[in-house]
Design a protein around this motif. Structure first.
Motif, PDB file in Angstrom:
ATOM      1  N   LEU A  39       0.856  -1.184   0.000  1.00 22.83           N
ATOM      2  CA  LEU A  39       0.000   0.000   0.000  1.00 22.83           C
ATOM      3  C   LEU A  39       0.890   1.231   0.000  1.00 22.83           C
ATOM      4  O   LEU A  39       1.837   1.312   0.791  1.00 22.83           O
ATOM      5  CB  LEU A  39      -0.904   0.046   1.235  1.00 22.83           C
ATOM      6  CG  LEU A  39      -2.130  -0.867   1.303  1.00 22.83           C
ATOM      7  CD1 LEU A  39      -2.911  -0.572   2.574  1.00 22.83           C
ATOM      8  CD2 LEU A  39      -3.025  -0.710   0.085  1.00 22.83           C
ATOM      9  N   GLY A  40       0.603   2.174  -0.869  1.00 21.21           N
ATOM     10  CA  GLY A  40       1.420   3.382  -0.938  1.00 21.21           C
ATOM     11  C   GLY A  40       2.880   3.085  -1.185  1.00 21.21           C
ATOM     12  O   GLY A  40       3.762   3.819  -0.716  1.00 21.21           O
ATOM     13  N   GLY A  41       3.155   2.004  -1.923  1.00 22.26           N
ATOM     14  CA  GLY A  41       4.534   1.626  -2.221  1.00 22.26           C
ATOM     15  C   GLY A  41       5.268   0.968  -1.064  1.00 22.26           C
ATOM     16  O   GLY A  41       6.474   0.737  -1.154  1.00 22.26           O
ATOM     17  N   ARG A  42       4.531   0.629   0.035  1.00 22.74           N
ATOM     18  CA  ARG A  42       5.153   0.041   1.226  1.00 22.74           C
ATOM     19  C   ARG A  42       4.630  -1.360   1.470  1.00 22.74           C
ATOM     20  O   ARG A  42       3.429  -1.617   1.296  1.00 22.74           O
ATOM     21  CB  ARG A  42       4.844   0.904   2.464  1.00 22.74           C
ATOM     22  CG  ARG A  42       5.434   2.298   2.413  1.00 22.74           C
ATOM     23  CD  ARG A  42       4.832   3.201   3.486  1.00 22.74           C
ATOM     24  NE  ARG A  42       4.833   2.591   4.800  1.00 22.74           N
ATOM     25  CZ  ARG A  42       3.729   2.214   5.452  1.00 22.74           C
ATOM     26  NH1 ARG A  42       2.538   2.358   4.921  1.00 22.74           N
ATOM     27  NH2 ARG A  42       3.828   1.699   6.655  1.00 22.74           N
ATOM     28  N   LEU A  43       5.517  -2.252   1.882  1.00 21.57           N
ATOM     29  CA  LEU A  43       5.134  -3.608   2.247  1.00 21.57           C
ATOM     30  C   LEU A  43       4.349  -3.594   3.556  1.00 21.57           C
ATOM     31  O   LEU A  43       4.714  -2.884   4.499  1.00 21.57           O
ATOM     32  CB  LEU A  43       6.373  -4.482   2.393  1.00 21.57           C
ATOM     33  CG  LEU A  43       7.125  -4.769   1.083  1.00 21.57           C
ATOM     34  CD1 LEU A  43       8.575  -5.146   1.374  1.00 21.57           C
ATOM     35  CD2 LEU A  43       6.427  -5.882   0.310  1.00 21.57           C
ATOM     36  N   ILE A  44       3.285  -4.392   3.630  1.00 21.74           N
ATOM     37  CA  ILE A  44       2.399  -4.420   4.794  1.00 21.74           C
ATOM     38  C   ILE A  44       2.591  -5.711   5.576  1.00 21.74           C
ATOM     39  O   ILE A  44       2.471  -6.808   5.019  1.00 21.74           O
ATOM     40  CB  ILE A  44       0.928  -4.277   4.363  1.00 21.74           C
ATOM     41  CG1 ILE A  44       0.726  -2.997   3.536  1.00 21.74           C
ATOM     42  CG2 ILE A  44       0.004  -4.320   5.570  1.00 21.74           C
ATOM     43  CD1 ILE A  44       1.111  -1.725   4.240  1.00 21.74           C
ATOM     44  N   ASP A  45       2.887  -5.577   6.877  1.00 24.72           N
ATOM     45  CA  ASP A  45       3.006  -6.727   7.785  1.00 24.72           C
ATOM     46  C   ASP A  45       3.966  -7.775   7.214  1.00 24.72           C
ATOM     47  O   ASP A  45       3.741  -8.987   7.327  1.00 24.72           O
ATOM     48  CB  ASP A  45       1.628  -7.336   8.039  1.00 24.72           C
ATOM     49  CG  ASP A  45       1.499  -7.978   9.413  1.00 24.72           C
ATOM     50  OD1 ASP A  45       2.460  -7.877  10.202  1.00 24.72           O
ATOM     51  OD2 ASP A  45       0.457  -8.589   9.699  1.00 24.72           O
ATOM     52  N   ASN A  46       5.047  -7.306   6.600  1.00 23.30           N
ATOM     53  CA  ASN A  46       5.925  -8.192   5.844  1.00 23.30           C
ATOM     54  C   ASN A  46       6.717  -9.147   6.725  1.00 23.30           C
ATOM     55  O   ASN A  46       7.024 -10.271   6.316  1.00 23.30           O
ATOM     56  CB  ASN A  46       6.884  -7.363   4.991  1.00 23.30           C
ATOM     57  CG  ASN A  46       7.553  -8.181   3.913  1.00 23.30           C
ATOM     58  OD1 ASN A  46       6.902  -8.945   3.218  1.00 23.30           O
ATOM     59  ND2 ASN A  46       8.859  -8.015   3.761  1.00 23.30           N
ATOM     60  N   ALA A  47       7.051  -8.733   7.940  1.00 22.42           N
ATOM     61  CA  ALA A  47       7.822  -9.620   8.822  1.00 22.42           C
ATOM     62  C   ALA A  47       7.075 -10.928   9.078  1.00 22.42           C
ATOM     63  O   ALA A  47       7.685 -12.000   9.117  1.00 22.42           O
ATOM     64  CB  ALA A  47       8.119  -8.910  10.145  1.00 22.42           C
ATOM     65  N   GLY A  48       5.759 -10.835   9.225  1.00 19.61           N
ATOM     66  CA  GLY A  48       4.963 -12.045   9.428  1.00 19.61           C
ATOM     67  C   GLY A  48       5.012 -12.969   8.226  1.00 19.61           C
ATOM     68  O   GLY A  48       5.109 -14.194   8.369  1.00 19.61           O
ATOM     69  N   HIS A  49       4.940 -12.407   7.045  1.00 18.27           N
ATOM     70  CA  HIS A  49       5.003 -13.228   5.828  1.00 18.27           C
ATOM     71  C   HIS A  49       6.366 -13.896   5.676  1.00 18.27           C
ATOM     72  O   HIS A  49       6.452 -15.080   5.312  1.00 18.27           O
ATOM     73  CB  HIS A  49       4.691 -12.368   4.604  1.00 18.27           C
ATOM     74  CG  HIS A  49       3.262 -11.962   4.522  1.00 18.27           C
ATOM     75  ND1 HIS A  49       2.261 -12.817   4.142  1.00 18.27           N
ATOM     76  CD2 HIS A  49       2.654 -10.779   4.793  1.00 18.27           C
ATOM     77  CE1 HIS A  49       1.101 -12.195   4.175  1.00 18.27           C
ATOM     78  NE2 HIS A  49       1.315 -10.955   4.571  1.00 18.27           N
TER      79      HIS A  49
END
Length: 284
Positions: A39-49
């Protein structure tokens, strides 16, 4: 702008990205994948993935080819090269290229790593306004659904069954209980306002968005139970919704052709969708 993919250390135009015929991901579906939202060019909750990617690889005996930091550099570079503002980053790791044999190749065989992006309308998805329709289907998958395997034929068939019925998603059923969606985690809201979702086990994937939604429910005083729920409970629920990295929180308005509640997205699902967007926008 032409799309760029990542294959084994190289950033390539998508139409030039290639994987050998003898790759075990192609021959045996011997691999793991992950999908993270942008979203908005930013990774979301990426550490969990990335943590789930590590776990899945460990469970099937593939050494993770990158640290979490290196993975994030690859993802961030792909987002930048593709000018992605909203959508998904897909990662896949297979056991690599070897002569076709069911047993694992030599430990020195390097893994195959592929990554690419997809533009997707998440914030203003029209389906979130109208609500999704769902059908129930038999769960045909293997016993280790907690592993995010690239072996997705049963999910493909479930999703196709939903599409042929004019539905957005399929909720899979085993022994009379809902396991999960074909590409999502399933939730219901009972008539007393309790949110219900199946507890984690080998029967379902530990959803990263699921985890965030459960935490948000607790933070904002929404009652939630982790337990099995039946098809009959789903049909009689006040609301239902599903969660995933690509849908966030998606309200369900009908199941198997029968309307839920007043046939419109319910207040609990709408509230959780708002809360999740606030959560996502606040993450670094």
């Amino acid at each position: 702008m032409s799309r760029t993919a990542y294959v084994n250390g190289e950033y390539l135009p998508l139409d030039q990205a290639r994987v050998p015929v003898m790759d075990r991901g192609f021959l045996f579906a011997d691999g793991i994948y992950e999908v993270a939202a942008v979203l908005g060019g930013r990774l979301i909750d990426n550490a969990g993935h990335l943590a789930r990617l590590e776990r899945s690889l460990t469970e099937i005996g593939i050494a993770n080819p990158h640290t979490a930091e290196a993975w994030e550099r690859i993802e961030t570079e792909l987002v930048a090269r593709n000018g992605l503002q909203e959508g998904l980053v897909y990662l896949q790791v297979t056991r690599g290229v070897a002569e076709r044999d069911f047993s694992f190749p030599a430990a020195s065989t390097p893994a195959t790593v592929v990554a690419f992006t997809q533009a997707k309308n998440i914030t203003r998805n029209p389906l979130a306004e109208s609500g999704a329709t769902v059908v129930t289907v038999e769960d045909l998958r293997w016993k280790r659904r907690d592993i995010k395997s690239v072996a997705l034929l049963a999910q493909v068939l479930a999703k196709q069954q939903a599409a042929e019925a004019g539905a957005a998603e399929a909720f899979m059923v085993e022994d009379g209980a809902i396991t999960e969606g074909s590409s999502s985690t399933a939730f219901i809201v009972t008539r007393d306002g309790t949110i219900v979702t199946r507890p984690l086990s080998n029967a379902l994937l530990p959803g990263i968005t699921r985890r965030a939604v459960i935490a948000l429910a607790a933070e904002f005083g929404l009652r939630l139970e982790e337990r099995l729920f039946s098809v009959d409970e789903l049909h009689g629920a006040a609301e239902a919704f599903y969660t995933s990295a690509s849908a966030f929180v998606m309200p369900v308005v009908s199941v198997d052709g029968k309307a839920l509640g007043d046939g419109r997205p319910g207040p609990v699902a709408r509230r959780l969708r708002e809360l999740y967007f606030t959560f996502a926008e606040s993450r670094d």
